[in-house]
Design an enzyme around this catalytic site. Sequence first.
Site, PDB file in Angstrom:
ATOM      1  N   HIS A 293       0.814  -1.218   0.000  1.00  0.00           N
ATOM      2  CA  HIS A 293       0.000   0.000   0.000  1.00  0.00           C
ATOM      3  C   HIS A 293       0.847   1.268   0.000  1.00  0.00           C
ATOM      4  O   HIS A 293       0.431   2.295  -0.507  1.00  0.00           O
ATOM      5  CB  HIS A 293      -0.956  -0.006   1.199  1.00  0.00           C
ATOM      6  CG  HIS A 293      -2.190  -0.801   0.905  1.00  0.00           C
ATOM      7  ND1 HIS A 293      -2.341  -2.089   1.299  1.00  0.00           N
ATOM      8  CD2 HIS A 293      -3.297  -0.469   0.198  1.00  0.00           C
ATOM      9  CE1 HIS A 293      -3.500  -2.540   0.866  1.00  0.00           C
ATOM     10  NE2 HIS A 293      -4.107  -1.579   0.206  1.00  0.00           N
TER      11      HIS A 293
ATOM     12  N   GLU B 253     -11.423 -10.498  -4.156  1.00  0.00           N
ATOM     13  CA  GLU B 253     -10.017 -10.450  -3.750  1.00  0.00           C
ATOM     14  C   GLU B 253      -9.543 -11.774  -3.170  1.00  0.00           C
ATOM     15  O   GLU B 253      -8.360 -11.944  -2.917  1.00  0.00           O
ATOM     16  CB  GLU B 253      -9.820  -9.379  -2.669  1.00  0.00           C
ATOM     17  CG  GLU B 253     -10.268  -8.004  -3.091  1.00  0.00           C
ATOM     18  CD  GLU B 253      -9.900  -6.942  -2.073  1.00  0.00           C
ATOM     19  OE1 GLU B 253      -8.933  -6.227  -2.311  1.00  0.00           O
ATOM     20  OE2 GLU B 253     -10.597  -6.825  -1.048  1.00  0.00           O
TER      21      GLU B 253
ATOM     22  N   ASP C  70      -4.823  -7.849  -4.076  1.00  0.00           N
ATOM     23  CA  ASP C  70      -5.023  -8.894  -3.074  1.00  0.00           C
ATOM     24  C   ASP C  70      -5.304 -10.248  -3.708  1.00  0.00           C
ATOM     25  O   ASP C  70      -4.871 -11.272  -3.198  1.00  0.00           O
ATOM     26  CB  ASP C  70      -6.188  -8.514  -2.143  1.00  0.00           C
ATOM     27  CG  ASP C  70      -5.714  -7.623  -1.024  1.00  0.00           C
ATOM     28  OD1 ASP C  70      -4.639  -7.909  -0.461  1.00  0.00           O
ATOM     29  OD2 ASP C  70      -6.387  -6.616  -0.736  1.00  0.00           O
TER      30      ASP C  70
ATOM     31  N   CYS D 157     -10.187  -2.763 -10.074  1.00  0.00           N
ATOM     32  CA  CYS D 157      -9.623  -1.579  -9.416  1.00  0.00           C
ATOM     33  C   CYS D 157      -8.250  -1.834  -8.830  1.00  0.00           C
ATOM     34  O   CYS D 157      -7.684  -0.983  -8.154  1.00  0.00           O
ATOM     35  CB  CYS D 157     -10.569  -1.028  -8.358  1.00  0.00           C
ATOM     36  SG  CYS D 157     -10.845  -2.165  -6.994  1.00  0.00           S
TER      37      CYS D 157
HETATM   38  C1  PEP Z   1      -6.788  -4.602  -4.404  1.00  0.00           C
HETATM   39  O1  PEP Z   1      -6.568  -5.412  -3.502  1.00  0.00           O
HETATM   40  O2  PEP Z   1      -6.523  -4.827  -5.597  1.00  0.00           O
HETATM   41  C2  PEP Z   1      -7.354  -3.278  -4.085  1.00  0.00           C
HETATM   42  C3  PEP Z   1      -7.708  -2.442  -5.035  1.00  0.00           C
HETATM   43  O3  PEP Z   1      -7.470  -2.924  -2.781  1.00  0.00           O
HETATM   44  P1  PEP Z   1      -6.229  -2.485  -1.876  1.00  0.00           P
HETATM   45  O4  PEP Z   1      -5.038  -2.292  -2.765  1.00  0.00           O
HETATM   46  O5  PEP Z   1      -6.609  -1.251  -1.157  1.00  0.00           O
HETATM   47  O6  PEP Z   1      -6.070  -3.663  -0.963  1.00  0.00           O
HETATM   48 MG    MG Z   2      -7.463  -5.086  -1.593  1.00  0.00          MG
END
Ligand code: PEP
Ligand code: MG
Length: 595
Positions: free
Chosen positions: A192, A434, A459, A506
């Site tokens: 992140h 995920e 994820d 996403c």
């Molecule tokens: C993902 O896991 O792809 C996602 C968009 O959520 P995050 O990166 O915040 O875990």
């Molecule tokens: Mg995620």
Amino acid sequence: MKIFKGILASPGIAIGKAYVLSRFHLAVVTRAINKNEVYAEIERFNAAIEMVRKEFVASANKGAGNLSASLRDIFNPHIQILSDPTLVEQTRQLVEKNHVNPETALKETFDKLVQRFDKMKDGHIKDRLQDIEFVVNKLLHAMTGAGGDDGLSNLAEPSIIFAHDLSPFDTAQMSAKDVLGFVTEAGGKTSHTGIIASSLNIPAIVGIPKILKSVQTGDYVVLDATTGNVIIRPTDEQFQTFNRKRQKVLYLDKKMEMDAGKEARTLDGVLVTLSANIEGHSDIAGAILHGAEGIGLYRTEFLFVKGNRLPDEDEQFEDYKKVAQSIAPHTAIIRTLDLGGDKIHDHLSMEHEANPALGLRAIRYCLDHHAIFRTQLRSILRASHYGKLRVMFPMVGSLEEFLKARSMMDKIKRELERDKIHFDRNMKIGMMVETPSAAISIHQFAANGVEFFSIGTNDLIQYLLAIDRANQSVASLYEPLNPAVIRTLWNIIQSANRYKAPVSVCGKMSMDPIYAFLLIGMGDVESLSMDSHSIPKLKQFIRNISAEDARKHVLRLMEFDRVKEIKKYLVKNIVPLFSEGMVSELTSEDSSVDF
Ligand code: PEP
Ligand code: MG
């Protein structure tokens, strides 16, 4: 001059002076005290210890089962440290002897421990040091109401930050004005920390073990986050070369931004909606400027860690309302709290877990903390009256979890109706895909009320391949082109299409042109959502490709068994479709230092 290669976390080129954050970087404000203040200051320290102890005991009690209180304390390292004479007694003595505030005394005691322990190779001792650091931070927090200063506020000039690790929340506080870029020893492809840097448009390279040993504050450095190279103390010639490269990258970015407002329609007429991932309503202006046609993911956890308390219902309502109004007439998808994993924050008193990525994260945390979840759902529902909002739950692993969350929504809807508070009765409720269990159960979710899906590839890859996304030691195994990943994505998109449930993506895969090409070839994707700086580049790329071709290439790719073959095929067939200045993870992977 020294060159290092790391993992590209956020693209761009930065040139400037290094600012090195030491591994254990607690900074406090030193204050001399009078002799007659000593007693009161020690009492203040004692009160902080009691406050932190209560917090630790409360969280230890939750997991202690039938243990007696004394056994529970023995097994809890943080409670043990609080009673440790080395840390606590020495701090008290220093306050008395040196006439300084307890914050300074505590830091001095801790620094001595670090000096003593840091030379030892034993992994247990290092872990112990991290535990002590955690406790010291808690005590500083309790005494001052703020965490230990991370040193970033002391920057004398815009700098490139070098650190062992940065939390996503540290990164979210950075400003592109002061922080030209950053490099960390820890971190993986989709940790992140990198994701947030990318959304702030701060170039970042992660996963270079031991780089802190080779760089000092004040050294000139070049951070080439188009290839993953970091050059410490470059020669004049290298400096000039990278400066020219930087100018060119900036120029090409600007050029692509000029067409950001135009739609992304493929050569054979398929319209692809590109939306933005945001961490706060203040990101929306930038998203619109970069051509976003909606918000595909609002990571609301960042709203929860700004102050030192949780935002209440009205504060959240105002925030979500602003999101709804600013992106209108487009839609914004609000993701409910996704805390845990590599997103842990002190004032939410989350427990230390052995496997945080597999622990009480995301929807699991929310279903375990009803009051927090309820407040968030209520504020989202209230805000839905002011624009087009959707809500989605992160990391859903079973239908039961989704149904529990939805039934909480239904209950809140009834309350709002009873109290005559406006909300959008038709607001769509969806979930992120995920976990492998969700990926193979799309049909069940679709048949049980999930109104849309959003694939979180960051994820999904982590859980499908069992690779910690934030761990630099296994980063080379984190592979979006593993045939299992490709097949899983294909199955999710095909399944959602069959059940006529909208599906978007996403995760970080959406913003890489090669992966976006594959996703478009896998079926009908409602939207690709990414950090807004990448939107102009992706739009330009999509205008140059055909969806039908993409489908043919995906079908062909699914015949390959090996990642190497897949990569070779993609570089040969897709890279020629790139326009100047476009990069992909695949094109930067093999790049050696080019001068
Ligand atoms: C993902 O896991 O792809 C996602 C968009 O959520 P995050 O990166 O915040 O875990
Ligand atoms: Mg995620």
